[in-house]
Structures are given as C-alpha cells and as structure tokens.
Write an enzyme that holds these catalytic residues in place. Structure first.
Site, PDB file in Angstrom:
ATOM      1  N   HIS A  63     -25.701  59.004   6.887  1.00  0.00           N
ATOM      2  CA  HIS A  63     -26.239  60.317   7.231  1.00  0.00           C
ATOM      3  C   HIS A  63     -26.028  60.646   8.706  1.00  0.00           C
ATOM      4  CE1 HIS A  63     -29.546  58.442   9.411  1.00  0.00           C
ATOM      5  NE2 HIS A  63     -29.654  57.586   8.406  1.00  0.00           N
ATOM      6  N   GLU A 139     -32.411  53.557   2.144  1.00  0.00           N
ATOM      7  CA  GLU A 139     -32.527  52.503   3.156  1.00  0.00           C
ATOM      8  C   GLU A 139     -33.625  51.523   2.729  1.00  0.00           C
ATOM      9  OE1 GLU A 139     -30.579  51.786   5.570  1.00  0.00           O
ATOM     10  OE2 GLU A 139     -31.477  51.969   7.560  1.00  0.00           O
TER      11      GLU A 139
END
Length: 282
Positions: A63, A139
């Site tokens: 990202h 994550e």
C-alpha cells in the site's frame, strides 16, 4: 562456527533495487522456487518434481504511505489511513503498472485494512475492475510494537532483533516477535494460498499464461494489494531472501509468476525493493 553478526554490518549482498530484475537465482535472471507442502514445525517436506502447469501473472503490491508511516510508527493490524502523499503514490504506481501491463489487470485482491483497500481502489479505477477483499493479505499483528516508533523499537528491543538475526533462516521464519503472534512462515502460507487462488481466477476467465521467465507485458495480471510484513514473508519463505534484510517502501511491488497448481513460483520484476544480508531498521 559462530553465526555472522548481521545486525552490525550493512553490506548489500544481492543487487535488487528500484526497477531491477529478479534479485538472484538462475542464470537467466529469474529466481525459481518449487512449492512445498506447508511445513510442519518439525521440518519441511519434499517438493514436487517437474510441474507442467502454466504460470500466471501475479503482482504483489504494498500500500501507499500512511499517516503512521510518516510518523515512523509500526502499524501491524492497526487500521490506519493513507496520507495524501500515499494517495498520490498509488496513482503514480497505477500508471507505472499500466505501462508494464498492456494486457491489463483482470482481478485485484486486497487486504481488508483501510490503507490497502484505498490503494487497491485506486488501482481498480485505473484498470476498470473490481476489488475483492481477502483477509489472507492483511498485515499480521505486531503486538506491543504497534504504535511505537521504529527508533524506540530498535532501541528498547534490540536484543530481539540480534537474537533472531543469528537464527538459521528456517528457524527465524517459524519465530514471531512475541508469543502468540503469527510467524513469517504462517503469514507467507496464507498469502501463497491467496496468490494460487488469484492464478486460478486468471485461468478460469481465460487469461493466457506466460512462459517460465516471461515478462509481465505478455499476459493479463492479478494484483494482490497487501503490506510490508506480508511481502517480506513471501520473499523470505518462497524465494529464500534474508527476512530481516528485506526492505520495501510504500507502493513497492514484485512480479510473482505462480503455477496454477501452486507447485512452482518465479520471482520476476522488482520495484522499490532491496535485499540486504543484515538487519535493516525500517
């Protein structure tokens, strides 16, 4: 012989910076890896021999920059937002991917965390496809490190990183920073499952495969939008890079050629990724 002190030295061992090639491997510049059955805690399994499955074109992406990235805070599962600069990075990266992928992108899978979803939605707008949220790309939790600055982490918990840097890679990939957290191996296994599913999706919609060592421009792609620790886990577990020395920056990506049956993997183009043979604070 005592293991090397990878924390003390900052020597680059494998040149794989910026838009470079596969960062080691075979003589044609492509790093290959045969898949293994999910390793048990007691050891690995014998890999399959000779797959004839086609390779599909998968790009694994990090990202854009978040507000916590700007503050140098570790995020983990904390659901942070893209900063304005992260939005601009994602737009620029979407254009860069479009130049590399003239055959387009057919599917995008994204972590469920906001920073990855926002990045994926920018890519989806550029390529005219939908985003499928997949928690396997999120994550991992970083426990008490979440919200702490990297300076404080590496100062107050230096012994953790020194101890882990001395471990053989196979052992390190089975170790989490703290008890109860996910190991890099476990993180990689769930990302590998998502990549295999994306490869099958490409095949099922009629996307052509690519030859071993094929460039991304030759076939449509799938994008997996995820996070630094997920990219690092895959690069270490699947492609044998030293885990603590992998550096990815916001909107980094790598080409991951995945056999549809999951039996083989190839590491292709790298963007904004470095490999070191020592611990790198990040």
């Amino acid at each position: 012989r005592s293991p090397p002190n990878r924390f003390a030295s900052l020597k680059m061992s494998q040149a794989a910076i910026g838009d470079g090639g596969g960062g080691g491997g075979s003589g044609d510049g492509v790093q290959r890896s045969r898949s293994r059955s999910p390793p048990s805690r007691g050891g690995g399994a014998t890999p399959p021999i000779g797959s004839s499955a086609p390779f599909m074109n998968v790009y694994m992406c990090r990202h854009g920059t978040t507000t916590w990235n700007l503050a140098k805070r570790w995020q983990g599962e904390t659901d942070t937002e893209l900063a304005d600069v992260g939005v601009e990075q994602a737009r620029a990266t979407a254009d860069a991917l479009a130049e590399r992928l003239p055959q387009g992108v057919r599917c995008i899978l994204s972590s469920d965390l906001k920073r990855a979803k926002a990045t994926a939605e920018i890519y989806a707008e550029r390529f005219g496809c939908n985003v499928t949220v997949d928690r396997r790309l999120r994550e991992p939790s970083l426990g008490i490190f979440e919200g702490m600055t990297k300076g404080r982490i590496y100062s107050e918990y230096r012994e953790i990183f020194e101890r882990m840097a001395k471990m053989p890679q196979a052992q390190r990939l089975r170790e989490a920073y703290f008890d109860g957290l996910e190991s890099p191996l476990d993180t990689s296994l769930r990302a590998e499952a998502a990549a295999k599913e994306a490869a099958k999706s490409l095949r099922d919609i009629g996307a052509c495969g690519i030859q071993s060592g094929g460039h991304g421009a030759s076939a449509p792609a799938a994008l997996l939008v995820s996070h630094s620790k997920v990219l690092e886990a895959v690069l270490a577990t699947v492609f044998g890079k030293f885990y603590e020395g992998i550096v990815t920056t916001p909107c980094a990506f790598f080409q991951w050629r995945v056999a549809v049956d999951g039996s083989e993997h190839e590491l292709g183009e790298l963007h904004k990724i470095e490999f070191h043979d020592c611990v790198v604070e990040q």
